[in-house]
Write a protein that holds these residues in place. Structure first.
Motif, mmCIF file in Angstrom:
data_model
loop_
_atom_site.group_PDB
_atom_site.id
_atom_site.type_symbol
_atom_site.label_atom_id
_atom_site.label_comp_id
_atom_site.label_asym_id
_atom_site.label_seq_id
_atom_site.Cartn_x
_atom_site.Cartn_y
_atom_site.Cartn_z
ATOM 1 N N SER A 14 0.836 -1.204 0.000
ATOM 2 C CA SER A 14 0.000 0.000 0.000
ATOM 3 C C SER A 14 0.873 1.257 0.000
ATOM 4 O O SER A 14 2.041 1.226 0.357
ATOM 5 C CB SER A 14 -0.920 0.010 1.215
ATOM 6 N N THR A 15 0.255 2.341 -0.405
ATOM 7 C CA THR A 15 0.932 3.634 -0.433
ATOM 8 C C THR A 15 0.280 4.523 0.613
ATOM 9 O O THR A 15 -0.888 4.905 0.470
ATOM 10 C CB THR A 15 0.809 4.285 -1.819
ATOM 11 N N PRO A 16 1.018 4.844 1.674
ATOM 12 C CA PRO A 16 0.441 5.710 2.714
ATOM 13 C C PRO A 16 0.073 7.091 2.162
ATOM 14 O O PRO A 16 0.770 7.637 1.318
ATOM 15 C CB PRO A 16 1.564 5.832 3.746
ATOM 16 N N SER A 17 -1.024 7.604 2.636
ATOM 17 C CA SER A 17 -1.488 8.930 2.258
ATOM 18 C C SER A 17 -1.105 9.908 3.360
ATOM 19 O O SER A 17 -1.452 9.709 4.525
ATOM 20 C CB SER A 17 -3.006 8.887 2.087
ATOM 21 N N GLN A 18 -0.354 10.944 2.988
ATOM 22 C CA GLN A 18 0.067 11.970 3.953
ATOM 23 C C GLN A 18 -0.238 13.333 3.338
ATOM 24 O O GLN A 18 0.532 13.839 2.520
ATOM 25 C CB GLN A 18 1.565 11.852 4.238
ATOM 26 N N TYR A 33 0.157 12.565 -1.876
ATOM 27 C CA TYR A 33 1.316 11.750 -2.234
ATOM 28 C C TYR A 33 2.553 12.592 -2.552
ATOM 29 O O TYR A 33 3.528 12.098 -3.096
ATOM 30 C CB TYR A 33 0.956 10.828 -3.404
ATOM 31 N N TRP A 47 9.676 2.537 0.269
ATOM 32 C CA TRP A 47 8.442 2.331 -0.480
ATOM 33 C C TRP A 47 8.751 1.950 -1.933
ATOM 34 O O TRP A 47 8.158 1.025 -2.493
ATOM 35 C CB TRP A 47 7.578 3.588 -0.439
#
Length: 81
Positions: A14-18, A33, A47
């Motif tokens: 998964s790609t963390p959302s910040q 992103y 990542w």
């Protein structure tokens, strides 16, 4: 057109959302992103490596190699070096 990636077998990390909020010309923009733009950040490096490994694993498992493709892509990607 045939779907080349079976979503049941391709499960990349998964790609963390910040959320990063910028204001340009009075307009508020949110980019979840933007953190991925800093290629020197340890989290981005980790990542990227995880995404790369997942992609290579999928391709090695599900796709036949194409002779010369790697070299052709390297020439294209490195054309400005």
């Amino acid at each position: 057109m045939k779907n080349l990636i079976d979503s049941n077998t391709f499960n990349p990390p998964s790609t963390p959302s910040q959320a990063v909020i910028d204001k340009l010309h009075g307009i508020q923009l949110t980019d979840c992103y933007q953190w991925l733009e800093d290629k020197t950040d340890d989290a981005v490096i980790e990542w990227t490596a995880e995404q790369h490994d997942a992609t290579i694993d999928y391709l090695d498992t599900n796709c036949s190699p194409i002779e010369g493709l790697k070299e052709e892509l390297e020439i294209y990607i490195n054309r400005d070096i």
